[in-house]
Write a protein that holds these residues in place. Structure first.
Motif, PDB file in Angstrom:
ATOM      1  N   SER A  61       0.825  -1.207   0.000  1.00  0.00           N
ATOM      2  CA  SER A  61       0.000   0.000   0.000  1.00  0.00           C
ATOM      3  C   SER A  61       0.860   1.258   0.000  1.00  0.00           C
ATOM      4  CB  SER A  61      -0.935  -0.009   1.216  1.00  0.00           C
ATOM      5  OG  SER A  61      -1.827   1.068   1.184  1.00  0.00           O
ATOM      6  N   GLN A  62       1.915   1.256   0.831  1.00  0.00           N
ATOM      7  CA  GLN A  62       2.809   2.419   0.896  1.00  0.00           C
ATOM      8  C   GLN A  62       3.564   2.616  -0.418  1.00  0.00           C
ATOM      9  OE1 GLN A  62       5.130   1.537   4.395  1.00  0.00           O
ATOM     10  NE2 GLN A  62       3.321   1.642   5.712  1.00  0.00           N
ATOM     11  N   LYS A 104       2.201   2.147  -3.195  1.00  0.00           N
ATOM     12  CA  LYS A 104       1.119   2.456  -4.140  1.00  0.00           C
ATOM     13  C   LYS A 104       0.798   1.291  -5.066  1.00  0.00           C
ATOM     14  CE  LYS A 104       1.925   7.420  -3.913  1.00  0.00           C
ATOM     15  NZ  LYS A 104       2.108   8.688  -4.645  1.00  0.00           N
ATOM     16  N   TYR A 136      -1.626  -0.819  -4.999  1.00  0.00           N
ATOM     17  CA  TYR A 136      -2.888  -1.020  -4.284  1.00  0.00           C
ATOM     18  C   TYR A 136      -3.592  -2.319  -4.671  1.00  0.00           C
ATOM     19  CZ  TYR A 136      -2.150   3.833  -2.933  1.00  0.00           C
ATOM     20  OH  TYR A 136      -1.608   4.990  -2.433  1.00  0.00           O
ATOM     21  N   GLN A 175      -7.949   4.809  -2.973  1.00  0.00           N
ATOM     22  CA  GLN A 175      -6.833   5.336  -3.765  1.00  0.00           C
ATOM     23  C   GLN A 175      -6.951   4.934  -5.234  1.00  0.00           C
ATOM     24  OE1 GLN A 175      -4.515   7.465  -2.873  1.00  0.00           O
ATOM     25  NE2 GLN A 175      -5.204   7.578  -0.747  1.00  0.00           N
TER      26      GLN A 175
END
Length: 538
Positions: free
Chosen positions: A319-320, A322, A324, A354
């Motif tokens: 997630s960090q 990106k 996702y 996101q």
């Protein structure tokens, strides 16, 4: 007294008359002083402290040594009742000057002196007085005086020495004194010596005193725990729990269950502790992690993860970064394994948000709220989704609910501020921004949000002040430079506006919109060459 009076009357020799008269007067005076003492004590019992003081001071005027110590003691006691401790200690010390004999040391003046040394935090003087009492009479076994000495001793070595000298096996040991010795040995990390002392307490304790039993088994357990003998520590903590549900006992028991890999039992005890301390966030986290590990173990057989914690960590990394879509795949594994855990649903919902998949994001946050209706962060994330959909009414409803649960969260307040601006409620937005700045006074985002609301109200000078505060905190904050230029432009301060746009351009090179804004400002100034030159920079 009458006989002595008759002898005085019958005597003819001058020396004999003087001698007998002195005796009579002394006896009469003593009787009189005794009556004065009685009067003073009655006044003292009635709480008439100033009247009692006057009587006891009058006694001192007769200069009779045999009563002086007692009078100073009574005066000191009056002052102590008046809370004038400096004066009371001075009188107790004077009382002591009249004798160092054991009889006076044991009277109330010296006990009072030690007590008030203790009340005024003069520990060394307190200990010295009680030590002197002990040295004068160490033959009577573990009486109250010896217990006081033990409790007032600051040096554990000295405490143990006094204990060993004062306790005689002919007497049943005082369990409080034994505990003091055991604690001192633990302080010195002499655990092998401390354990037999605590075991002696269990031998001599009153069967009805369950509290001391719980404390003692806990103390023995701690000794074994500190010796890294967990197999011996655990039974002691379990015995302690039979006598008490004290949080210290439960905490030690739960920790030992964890370290001996009895995690299901540990979880049960941690939950019991959490019921006693429902605001303890550390306990809540421990419980969540244990539940994740215990409940997720069997569901990870076909995955690359050994534990749910590992899956959580890897999903967060995706997630960090990106990534996702990949993060959602791992969060799916977690929510399938642990469907009642709000954090996994929140994180998965945020990943969907996101990606712009708002409907799926809202479903995740709703699932988190089913698991925990008071999950403020689920409400916060849901408000972000509604903001993205420009549904500011629902966004406001969610963030207000979140703030009702956590009213002092600056992130929530900033979110609320932006929603209010979008709803055109700029005055309210400024109030919320001010609340957020009390909590987090160095937030550049909050200053920028407040400035934006001020601009909407055409209060451009105040907006510029807010941007300046934001830039003082972070000189490289693009939004502040960009928006500050807008305020200067509205004040027709075109050179200042151009300067701000140039600063923004340094932070976002080749930004065509900023170059267009600068060119338009040069047009307003009538400097068409500069305008053309600026456009050619694109």
């Amino acid at each position: 007294m009458q006989e002595l009076y008759n002898r005085v009357q019958a005597a003819t020799d001058p020396l004999e008359i003087i001698n007998l008269s002195d005796k009579f007067l002394d006896m009469h005076l003593i009787g009189y002083i005794k009556l004065m003492f009685l009067k003073g004590e009655v006044l003292l019992s009635l709480g008439r402290l100033d009247d009692a003081l006057s009587v006891f001071k009058q006694i001192l005027e007769y200069d009779v040594d045999s009563f002086a110590g007692r009078a100073h003691n009574s005066i000191g006691f009056c002052y102590s009742r008046k809370n004038e401790y400096d004066k009371s200690i001075s009188e107790f010390e004077k009382a002591r000057e009249y004798s160092d004999e054991q009889s006076l040391l044991l009277n109330s003046s010296i006990i009072n002196l030690a007590a008030f040394y203790s009340m005024t935090n003069q520990k060394q003087n307190t200990f010295k007085i009680f030590k002197e009492l002990y040295d004068l009479d160490s033959s009577n076994g573990p009486d109250d005086t010896h217990i006081l000495i033990l409790r007032l001793a600051n040096n554990p070595e000295e405490l143990i020495g006094i204990y060993d000298n004062s306790i005689d096996e002919r007497y049943t040991p005082d369990v409080n004194v034994l505990f003091a010795k055991g604690d001192a040995l633990v302080t010195l990390e002499r655990f092998d010596e401390a354990i037999p002392v605590f075991e002696k307490i269990l031998k001599y304790r009153n069967d009805s005193d369950r509290e001391i039993a719980g404390k003692t088994h806990t103390a023995i357990g701690i000794c074994y725990f500190r010796k890294n003998e967990l197999d011996k520590a655990l039974p002691e903590f379990e015995k302690a729990r039979e006598f008490s549900d004290d949080s210290l006992i439960l905490s030690n028991l739960a920790n030992t269950y964890t370290l001996t890999n009895q995690k299901a039992k540990a979880l049960e005890v941690y939950k019991e502790l959490y019921n006693m301390e429902p605001h303890n966030k550390d306990l809540k986290k421990i419980i969540e992690l244990l539940e994740l590990e215990l409940n997720g173990k069997d569901r990870l057989k076909d995955s690359p993860f050994n534990t749910i914690q590992e899956a959580f960590i890897q999903a967060d990394i995706y997630s960090q970064s990106k990534e996702y879509e990949t993060a959602i795949e791992v969060y799916d594994l977690i929510t399938d394994s642990m469907p009642e855990q709000p954090p996994a649903w929140n994180k998965k919902g945020y990943a969907y948000y996101q990606l712009g998949r708002t409907e799926e994001a809202i479903k995740c946050f709703d699932k988190a709220l089913e698991c925990n209706p008071n999950s403020a962060y689920s409400m916060f994330y849901k408000s972000l989704v509604y903001m993205g959909l420009e549904d500011y009414e629902n966004a406001q409803d969610m963030i207000v609910q979140a703030l009702n649960i956590i009213p002092d969260n600056s992130e929530f307040l900033n979110n609320y501020c932006v929603i209010l601006i979008r709803l055109g409620r700029n005055e309210d937005a400024i109030d919320i921004a001010n609340k957020a700045l009390i909590i987090e006074p160095d937030s550049v985002e909050t200053y920028t949000n407040k400035a934006f609301a001020l601009e909407n109200l055409n209060r451009f000078e105040e907006a510029i002040e807010c941007y300046d505060k934001a830039l003082k905190i972070n000189p490289n904050f693009f939004e502040a430079w960009h928006n500050k230029a807008y305020s200067f432009e509205n004040l027709n301060m075109l050179d200042e506006a151009i300067e701000c746009y140039e600063k923004a351009l340094e932070l976002s090179p080749n930004n065509s919109q900023i170059l267009s804004n600068i060119a338009m400002l040069y047009v307003k100034k009538g400097d068409f060459d500069k305008a053309s030159e600026t456009l050619n920079r694109q």
